[in-house]
Write a protein that holds these residues in place. Structure first.
Motif, PDB file in Angstrom:
ATOM      1  N   UNK A  99     -14.079 -10.848  -0.508  1.00  0.00           N
ATOM      2  CA  UNK A  99     -14.299 -10.020  -1.685  1.00  0.00           C
ATOM      3  C   UNK A  99     -14.557  -8.554  -1.332  1.00  0.00           C
ATOM      4  N   UNK A 100     -14.070  -7.678  -2.191  1.00  0.00           N
ATOM      5  CA  UNK A 100     -14.441  -6.265  -2.149  1.00  0.00           C
ATOM      6  C   UNK A 100     -15.602  -6.086  -3.123  1.00  0.00           C
ATOM      7  N   UNK A 101     -16.643  -5.390  -2.688  1.00  0.00           N
ATOM      8  CA  UNK A 101     -17.798  -5.189  -3.565  1.00  0.00           C
ATOM      9  C   UNK A 101     -17.456  -4.182  -4.654  1.00  0.00           C
ATOM     10  N   UNK A 102     -17.555  -4.608  -5.895  1.00  0.00           N
ATOM     11  CA  UNK A 102     -17.201  -3.788  -7.046  1.00  0.00           C
ATOM     12  C   UNK A 102     -16.496  -4.665  -8.061  1.00  0.00           C
ATOM     13  N   UNK A 103     -16.207  -4.138  -9.228  1.00  0.00           N
ATOM     14  CA  UNK A 103     -15.515  -4.912 -10.244  1.00  0.00           C
ATOM     15  C   UNK A 103     -14.066  -5.159  -9.811  1.00  0.00           C
ATOM     16  N   UNK A 104     -13.334  -5.893 -10.625  1.00  0.00           N
ATOM     17  CA  UNK A 104     -11.956  -6.253 -10.267  1.00  0.00           C
ATOM     18  C   UNK A 104     -11.119  -5.034  -9.905  1.00  0.00           C
ATOM     19  N   UNK A 105     -11.355  -3.941 -10.582  1.00  0.00           N
ATOM     20  CA  UNK A 105     -10.580  -2.727 -10.326  1.00  0.00           C
ATOM     21  C   UNK A 105     -10.784  -2.224  -8.899  1.00  0.00           C
ATOM     22  N   UNK A 106     -11.950  -2.495  -8.329  1.00  0.00           N
ATOM     23  CA  UNK A 106     -12.193  -2.054  -6.947  1.00  0.00           C
ATOM     24  C   UNK A 106     -11.241  -2.755  -5.987  1.00  0.00           C
ATOM     25  N   UNK A 107     -10.948  -4.036  -6.247  1.00  0.00           N
ATOM     26  CA  UNK A 107     -10.011  -4.740  -5.392  1.00  0.00           C
ATOM     27  C   UNK A 107      -8.604  -4.199  -5.520  1.00  0.00           C
ATOM     28  N   UNK A 108      -8.194  -3.899  -6.751  1.00  0.00           N
ATOM     29  CA  UNK A 108      -6.861  -3.327  -6.972  1.00  0.00           C
ATOM     30  C   UNK A 108      -6.749  -1.987  -6.254  1.00  0.00           C
ATOM     31  N   UNK A 165      -2.110  -1.584   7.627  1.00  0.00           N
ATOM     32  CA  UNK A 165      -3.499  -1.124   7.695  1.00  0.00           C
ATOM     33  C   UNK A 165      -3.835  -0.639   9.100  1.00  0.00           C
ATOM     34  N   UNK A 166      -3.445  -1.406  10.085  1.00  0.00           N
ATOM     35  CA  UNK A 166      -3.795  -1.051  11.467  1.00  0.00           C
ATOM     36  C   UNK A 166      -3.045   0.198  11.925  1.00  0.00           C
ATOM     37  N   UNK A 167      -1.823   0.393  11.443  1.00  0.00           N
ATOM     38  CA  UNK A 167      -1.074   1.601  11.792  1.00  0.00           C
ATOM     39  C   UNK A 167      -1.776   2.835  11.260  1.00  0.00           C
ATOM     40  N   UNK A 168      -2.241   2.741  10.021  1.00  0.00           N
ATOM     41  CA  UNK A 168      -2.920   3.901   9.428  1.00  0.00           C
ATOM     42  C   UNK A 168      -4.277   4.137  10.084  1.00  0.00           C
ATOM     43  N   UNK A 169      -4.915   3.041  10.529  1.00  0.00           N
ATOM     44  CA  UNK A 169      -6.204   3.205  11.199  1.00  0.00           C
ATOM     45  C   UNK A 169      -6.024   3.885  12.553  1.00  0.00           C
ATOM     46  N   UNK A 170      -4.940   3.577  13.236  1.00  0.00           N
ATOM     47  CA  UNK A 170      -4.658   4.228  14.506  1.00  0.00           C
ATOM     48  C   UNK A 170      -4.498   5.735  14.318  1.00  0.00           C
ATOM     49  N   UNK A 171      -3.826   6.124  13.235  1.00  0.00           N
ATOM     50  CA  UNK A 171      -3.650   7.548  12.951  1.00  0.00           C
ATOM     51  C   UNK A 171      -5.002   8.196  12.673  1.00  0.00           C
ATOM     52  N   UNK A 172      -5.849   7.495  11.919  1.00  0.00           N
ATOM     53  CA  UNK A 172      -7.173   8.039  11.597  1.00  0.00           C
ATOM     54  C   UNK A 172      -7.959   8.313  12.871  1.00  0.00           C
ATOM     55  N   UNK A 173      -7.916   7.376  13.816  1.00  0.00           N
ATOM     56  CA  UNK A 173      -8.624   7.574  15.090  1.00  0.00           C
ATOM     57  C   UNK A 173      -7.976   8.697  15.896  1.00  0.00           C
ATOM     58  N   UNK A 210      -8.976  -1.515   6.141  1.00  0.00           N
ATOM     59  CA  UNK A 210      -9.076  -1.723   7.584  1.00  0.00           C
ATOM     60  C   UNK A 210     -10.537  -1.716   8.022  1.00  0.00           C
ATOM     61  N   UNK A 211     -11.356  -0.879   7.396  1.00  0.00           N
ATOM     62  CA  UNK A 211     -12.778  -0.851   7.723  1.00  0.00           C
ATOM     63  C   UNK A 211     -13.512  -2.046   7.119  1.00  0.00           C
ATOM     64  N   UNK A 212     -13.163  -2.409   5.879  1.00  0.00           N
ATOM     65  CA  UNK A 212     -13.794  -3.579   5.263  1.00  0.00           C
ATOM     66  C   UNK A 212     -13.428  -4.838   6.041  1.00  0.00           C
ATOM     67  N   UNK A 213     -12.180  -4.907   6.505  1.00  0.00           N
ATOM     68  CA  UNK A 213     -11.730  -6.047   7.292  1.00  0.00           C
ATOM     69  C   UNK A 213     -12.559  -6.181   8.566  1.00  0.00           C
ATOM     70  N   UNK A 214     -12.858  -5.074   9.216  1.00  0.00           N
ATOM     71  CA  UNK A 214     -13.686  -5.123  10.420  1.00  0.00           C
ATOM     72  C   UNK A 214     -15.078  -5.658  10.115  1.00  0.00           C
ATOM     73  N   UNK A 215     -15.567  -5.369   8.913  1.00  0.00           N
ATOM     74  CA  UNK A 215     -16.885  -5.870   8.523  1.00  0.00           C
ATOM     75  C   UNK A 215     -16.852  -7.387   8.337  1.00  0.00           C
ATOM     76  N   UNK A 216     -15.746  -7.900   7.772  1.00  0.00           N
ATOM     77  CA  UNK A 216     -15.640  -9.337   7.533  1.00  0.00           C
ATOM     78  C   UNK A 216     -15.140 -10.097   8.761  1.00  0.00           C
ATOM     79  N   UNK A 217     -14.729  -9.394   9.790  1.00  0.00           N
ATOM     80  CA  UNK A 217     -14.271 -10.046  11.015  1.00  0.00           C
ATOM     81  C   UNK A 217     -15.478 -10.532  11.818  1.00  0.00           C
ATOM     82  N   UNK A 218     -15.215 -11.254  12.899  1.00  0.00           N
ATOM     83  CA  UNK A 218     -16.305 -11.744  13.748  1.00  0.00           C
ATOM     84  C   UNK A 218     -17.084 -10.597  14.386  1.00  0.00           C
TER      85      UNK A 218
END
Length: 417
Positions: free
Chosen positions: A66-75, A219-227, A252-260
């Motif tokens: 889940x993304x924290x926020x109402x349904x629109x946050x996920x969209x 997602x990972x491609x864009x994260x590489x650019x950000x770094x 990509x950042x939320x995914x890292x939070x939900x990852x191990x």
């Protein structure tokens, strides 16, 4: 003296397309003591929630959370994270929430192409497929169930074509997840967004999502650019992408939070996660097929009752959304007066609609915990009483009897099985 009274909300029978009534077991779960977001007990709940979401989304995707926020946050999280400014996004619109997809895509820098069909109907999948071939989009974004019009769009053929052409397919299933089948993998959907406050019957405040490896690659491609922008020496090529414009909604950042790894991105909404976990547990305990059948049965009883009352349904019945029933307001009747009397005299809430349908239809939701025989019979009897009181002529008593006949026939079928 404190001028504010202790909170004591009125009891309602909520028959809107969302939010809906919440199972008391969910409310109880949300009252449990708070755990720290890195407490092993809490991270176990996070993992279990991901497992249950995979079952509900009917997917093997690793990333279902889940993304924290109402349904629109996920969209917004999905679209802002995968849309690279300049990407072409095709949005077929058949109600209000298609326009929302257009707005979010435009704000994300996309070149948006949209197509519309008359409200109260859906697209022939071949029409959408023809538009895909014509416009050659990078992404197709589409609503599955439109609560504004009570219509449900077929997705399987569109998803198959998107996969063949290597186009990302994103679906808003906020109104359908947990109430009707959403076959993420079988329909070749790359990302699906759900909501808690409708058929899952959890308070609004989280947006369950799932996405596959095709989405994760972007997602990972864009994260590489950000770094790389922070440390240009780390890049071995000229950047072709730009970083995600949002921090909070960067998947990509939320995914890292939900990852191990549990890399901190935000403080998880502890009580909301308790509620979602319990809501999903209840849903899967009932069983997906039985839950879908319950929604179909109560829809059928409601529809037969509405027709027996002499009222007509709005929209194409062949593509009707099973958990939302739209009713044409009788000529000369003030729809808001009827809604207000239902609320004040019977404690029942039904919905009006938006835009071109404002004042023309009522919308009744049969979703999740609200989707039950008592509520259907209650709303039919109350609506009939209010209409008669307002001077509308109708065959008194027939609505509830028609619904009872549907339930009686269903009971006979269960016994025969």
């Amino acid at each position: 003296m404190n001028k504010y009274k202790e909170l004591n909300p009125s009891l309602r029978t909520i028959m809107t397309p969302g939010p809906v009534e919440v199972d008391p077991r969910v409310l109880r779960a949300m009252s449990f003591p708070i755990l720290g977001q890195f407490d092993p007990e809490f991270t176990m709940l996070m993992n279990e929630t991901m497992e249950m979401l995979r079952d509900v989304f009917q997917t093997s995707n690793e990333w279902s959370f889940p993304v924290d926020g109402t349904s629109r946050s996920g969209i917004e999280a999905v679209l802002v994270s995968i849309i690279q400014p300049g990407d072409k996004v095709l949005v077929p619109i058949f109600g209000r929430f298609g326009h929302l997809l257009v707005e979010i895509a435009q704000r994300s820098g996309a070149e948006v192409v949209f197509m519309e069909t008359e409200w109260g109907s859906v697209f022939d999948p071949q029409i959408v497929i023809e538009a895909i071939h014509t416009h050659k989009p990078d992404i197709v974004a589409l609503v599955h169930g439109e609560t504004s019009t009570g219509q449900m769009q077929p997705l399987a053929e569109i998803g198959k074509m998107c996969r063949q052409l290597d186009i990302l397919f994103v679906v808003d299933a906020v109104a359908t997840i947990g109430g009707v089948p959403v076959k993420t993998d079988a329909w070749h959907i790359d990302a699906v967004i759900g909501g808690t406050q409708k058929c899952i019957s959890v308070p609004s405040g989280m947006a369950p999502i799932t996405y596959n490896q095709r989405i994760e690659t972007k997602l990972r491609s864009r994260k590489q650019i950000e770094r790389g922008l922070r440390d240009p020496a780390s890049l071995d090529h000229e950047p072709s992408l730009v970083p995600v414009r949002s921090n909070y909604f960067d998947l990509s950042q939320i995914q890292d939070y939900w990852s191990s790894a549990r890399l901190n991105h935000h403080t998880e909404a502890t009580s909301m996660l308790y509620g979602l976990h319990e809501g999903l547990r209840i849903l899967l305990q009932e069983g997906l097929e039985d839950r879908f059948a319950r929604h179909e049965l109560n829809e059928k009883a409601l529809v037969q009752g509405i027709k027996a009352m002499g009222l007509s349904l709005y929209g194409d019945e062949d593509s009707k959304l099973p958990c939302v029933t739209c009713i044409n307001i009788p000529a000369g009747m003030d729809g808001e007066t009827v809604r207000n009397k239902l609320l004040q005299d019977f404690g029942i809430e039904i919905a009006s609609s938006f835009g071109p349908l404002k004042g023309k239809i009522w919308r009744i939701g049969t979703m999740g915990y609200s989707c039950n025989r008592k509520n259907v019979l209650h709303v039919l009897g109350a609506l009939e009483a209010v209409l008669i009181h307002e001077g509308h002529k109708l065959p008194a008593g027939e609505a509830v009897q028609a619904a009872l006949s549907v339930y009686a026939e269903s009971s006979k079928e269960e016994v025969s099985c």
